[in-house]
Design an enzyme around this catalytic site. Structure first.
Site, mmCIF file in Angstrom:
data_model
loop_
_atom_site.group_PDB
_atom_site.id
_atom_site.type_symbol
_atom_site.label_atom_id
_atom_site.label_comp_id
_atom_site.label_asym_id
_atom_site.label_seq_id
_atom_site.Cartn_x
_atom_site.Cartn_y
_atom_site.Cartn_z
ATOM 1 N N HIS A 91 -36.601 7.323 -31.395
ATOM 2 C CA HIS A 91 -36.596 6.486 -30.189
ATOM 3 C C HIS A 91 -35.182 6.334 -29.629
ATOM 4 O O HIS A 91 -34.919 6.671 -28.462
ATOM 5 C CB HIS A 91 -37.170 5.110 -30.545
ATOM 6 C CG HIS A 91 -37.279 4.179 -29.380
ATOM 7 N ND1 HIS A 91 -38.465 3.941 -28.732
ATOM 8 C CD2 HIS A 91 -36.353 3.410 -28.740
ATOM 9 C CE1 HIS A 91 -38.268 3.088 -27.747
ATOM 10 N NE2 HIS A 91 -36.988 2.742 -27.733
ATOM 11 N N GLU A 92 -34.278 5.855 -30.456
ATOM 12 C CA GLU A 92 -32.911 5.627 -29.979
ATOM 13 C C GLU A 92 -32.195 6.957 -29.716
ATOM 14 O O GLU A 92 -31.326 7.044 -28.838
ATOM 15 C CB GLU A 92 -32.125 4.777 -30.980
ATOM 16 C CG GLU A 92 -32.761 3.433 -31.325
ATOM 17 C CD GLU A 92 -33.033 2.545 -30.113
ATOM 18 O OE1 GLU A 92 -32.441 2.787 -29.045
ATOM 19 O OE2 GLU A 92 -33.846 1.613 -30.239
ATOM 20 N N HIS A 123 -32.912 7.920 -26.171
ATOM 21 C CA HIS A 123 -32.000 7.226 -25.262
ATOM 22 C C HIS A 123 -30.633 7.917 -25.242
ATOM 23 O O HIS A 123 -30.037 8.125 -24.180
ATOM 24 C CB HIS A 123 -31.799 5.775 -25.714
ATOM 25 C CG HIS A 123 -32.906 4.846 -25.350
ATOM 26 N ND1 HIS A 123 -33.372 4.703 -24.061
ATOM 27 C CD2 HIS A 123 -33.631 3.975 -26.118
ATOM 28 C CE1 HIS A 123 -34.330 3.781 -24.045
ATOM 29 N NE2 HIS A 123 -34.523 3.334 -25.275
ATOM 30 N N GLU A 181 -36.560 4.455 -20.921
ATOM 31 C CA GLU A 181 -37.571 4.238 -21.956
ATOM 32 C C GLU A 181 -38.527 5.416 -22.055
ATOM 33 O O GLU A 181 -39.047 5.710 -23.138
ATOM 34 C CB GLU A 181 -38.346 2.950 -21.665
ATOM 35 C CG GLU A 181 -39.220 2.468 -22.804
ATOM 36 C CD GLU A 181 -38.446 2.039 -24.048
ATOM 37 O OE1 GLU A 181 -39.090 1.844 -25.097
ATOM 38 O OE2 GLU A 181 -37.213 1.882 -23.978
#
Length: 505
Positions: free
Chosen positions: A270-271, A274, A300
């Site tokens: 997830h990160e 980003h 996102e």
């Protein structure tokens, strides 16, 4: 008028703000990772000072004059029509940012920065003690500040519009409600059907894996996604996040749970999503809108793309399960691909948003969206937040949090006055599914390539279709360019329905 020279003057006038924002980001990253607890008081003063400097740079007469030379601040008419289309689009973004910055008084920006630095520490303590009442006085002030912020920024129909527009330009309370309503009922029905099915065995996912092994695997996956450790690092924190400091510097954080190794892996994916977005924005355009991310919803979409569309797919685990079995042996010995893939996609309503499965996650966001609106519109008192939170959890997910830390104190967003931020999480999920539909049409062999251990081509597709443009387009415009049709939630609902129909047979 020499538009090219005027444009370069505008670029130069923007650099001070860009550098100061990087310092501000570094202070935040340090506060969430390595700052000693007793440094909080002085950090609040630092945040106040830097926020003031950023605001001054964002509203300076030099910047105003540089913008006005190319686009009318009052009307939005582009004067420099001989510039390339991407630079003309940048002018529109510069004007928007300036108008929003100048709408907020300097004293308000300083006061809010100091308040949020203190409220962040208060939230940490309240969460630790599972006591909402310790944070409630801060939240009351934060709501008041958000309401004043909306008044300063201006709105037409609803004060919440001004807040959500900060994170997803063009979004309104009405448009967000319409989007979420189109998602809510199909998911509630799908969840009801799934909870009536036999539950999946996930016990093997609770086998303990040491912190060192988990961090090592996290770094391996980050690197294979395309994350360059010469431009960042991986640190531990309570509430995982990714922090963009500036060109070629973007930090990733994670949370390690010994008896839940998938938590770390999903956070890293997830990160890492980003971070790839931030690091693959055009470095030569850093400090301008063309070197910045479009919005929090598009940001996102990148993280949920990697975490869910890719990281929870069967082809991903066809390659990575044997890798995991080798590194984590004997915890996963004998586990078959089908069983593992179904286990990591198990649907079970949970209290914590960041640990929610892919199907119930949207309902967590809808809950927060509804509560935020009510707070900002004085339809809900702060003291009643825990009760309303628990009631909505029961209504949407069928469970009731046992304490405040598992309920209304779990997220950091209100502590930094991030009202309007939460809706972008669900928008981002829907954006990612829309992109997946386009990606599948354009790259029909992607699953076979992913099952063979290839990740670079996925990152390259995103860089080509999303990252390289900076803020040339708004979110819906970018999506329509990619998918050749207007954005709707239909691909998202179809994606979830097809996937979880297969998972639960």
């Amino acid at each position: 008028m020499d538009s090219k020279e005027d444009y370069q003057n505008l670029v130069k006038a923007s650099q001070n703000k860009y550098v100061l924002r990087g310092v501000e980001a570094l202070l935040h990253w340090d506060q969430e990772t390595y700052m000693p607890p007793q440094g909080a008081e002085f950090r609040a003063e630092q945040h106040k000072t830097i926020a003031s400097l950023v605001h001054n740079a964002s509203t300076s007469t030099e910047l105003k004059s540089a913008i006005e030379a190319l686009i009318s601040i009052e009307t939005g008419e582009v004067k420099a029509t001989n510039l390339p289309v991407d630079q003309q689009a940048a002018l529109i973004r510069w004007r928007r940012d300036y108008k929003k910055s100048v709408a907020l008084p300097g004293w308000f920006v300083e006061e809010l920065a100091k308040l949020t630095s203190h409220s962040l520490e208060a939230w940490k303590e309240a969460r630790k003690e599972k006591n909402f009442n310790k944070f409630a006085p801060y939240l009351e002030t934060l709501v008041e500040m958000a309401q004043r912020q909306a008044e300063f920024l201006g709105f037409k129909d609803n004060p919440y519009d001004a807040l959500i527009d900060q994170f997803e330009p063009g979004a309104t309370t009405a448009s967000t409600t319409e989007l979420f309503d189109s998602i809510k009922q199909p998911l509630v029905e799908l969840l009801k059907n799934i909870t009536e099915r036999p539950q999946l065995n996930t016990k093997f996912l609770e086998n303990p894996v040491s912190e060192d092994k988990q961090l090592k695997m996290g770094k391996t996956i980050l690197e294979e996604m395309g994350y360059n450790f010469s431009k960042g690092n991986l640190s531990k924190t309570t509430h995982p996040f990714c922090q963009y400091i500036g060109a070629n510097d973007c930090r990733v954080t994670t949370r390690i749970q010994i008896n839940d190794f998938m938590s770390n892996l999903k956070v890293v994916l997830h990160e890492g999503g980003h971070a790839l977005y931030a690091l693959q924005l055009p470095v030569d355009k850093a400090g301008t809108p063309l070197g910045e991310a479009i919005s929090m919803a598009v940001h996102e979409s990148q993280s949920r793309w990697w975490e869910c569309c890719i990281g929870l797919s069967k082809p991903f685990w066809k390659y990575y399960l044997p890798v995991l079995q080798k590194e984590y042996s004997p915890q996963l010995d004998g586990i078959q691909l089908e069983d593992f893939w179904k286990a990591v996609n198990k649907v079970k309503p949970s209290f914590i948003r960041v640990e929610a499965d892919e199907l119930t996650y949207p309902l967590h966001i809808i809950l927060r969206f509804e509560i935020e609106q009510a707070l900002i519109n004085n339809q809900l008192k702060v003291k009643d937040v825990p009760e309303v939170w628990n009631s909505k959890m029961k209504e949407l997910l069928g469970i009731t949090p046992p304490d405040d830390s598992m309920g209304c104190l779990q997220d950091v967003h209100w502590a930094f006055c991030g009202f309007g931020y939460f809706p972008t999480y669900l928008m981002g999920n829907a954006y990612a599914a829309y992109m997946l539909e386009a990606f599948t049409a354009q790259t029909p062999d992607w699953e076979a390539r992913l099952a063979g251990g290839q990740l670079a081509f996925i990152n390259e597709w995103m860089a080509k279709n999303v990252h390289q443009y900076g803020r040339q387009f708004d979110g819906p415009e970018l999506l329509e360019n990619i998918g050749k049709k207007p954005f709707t939630a239909d691909p998202y609902i179809q994606y979830l329905t097809a996937k979880y129909t297969e998972v639960y047979a």
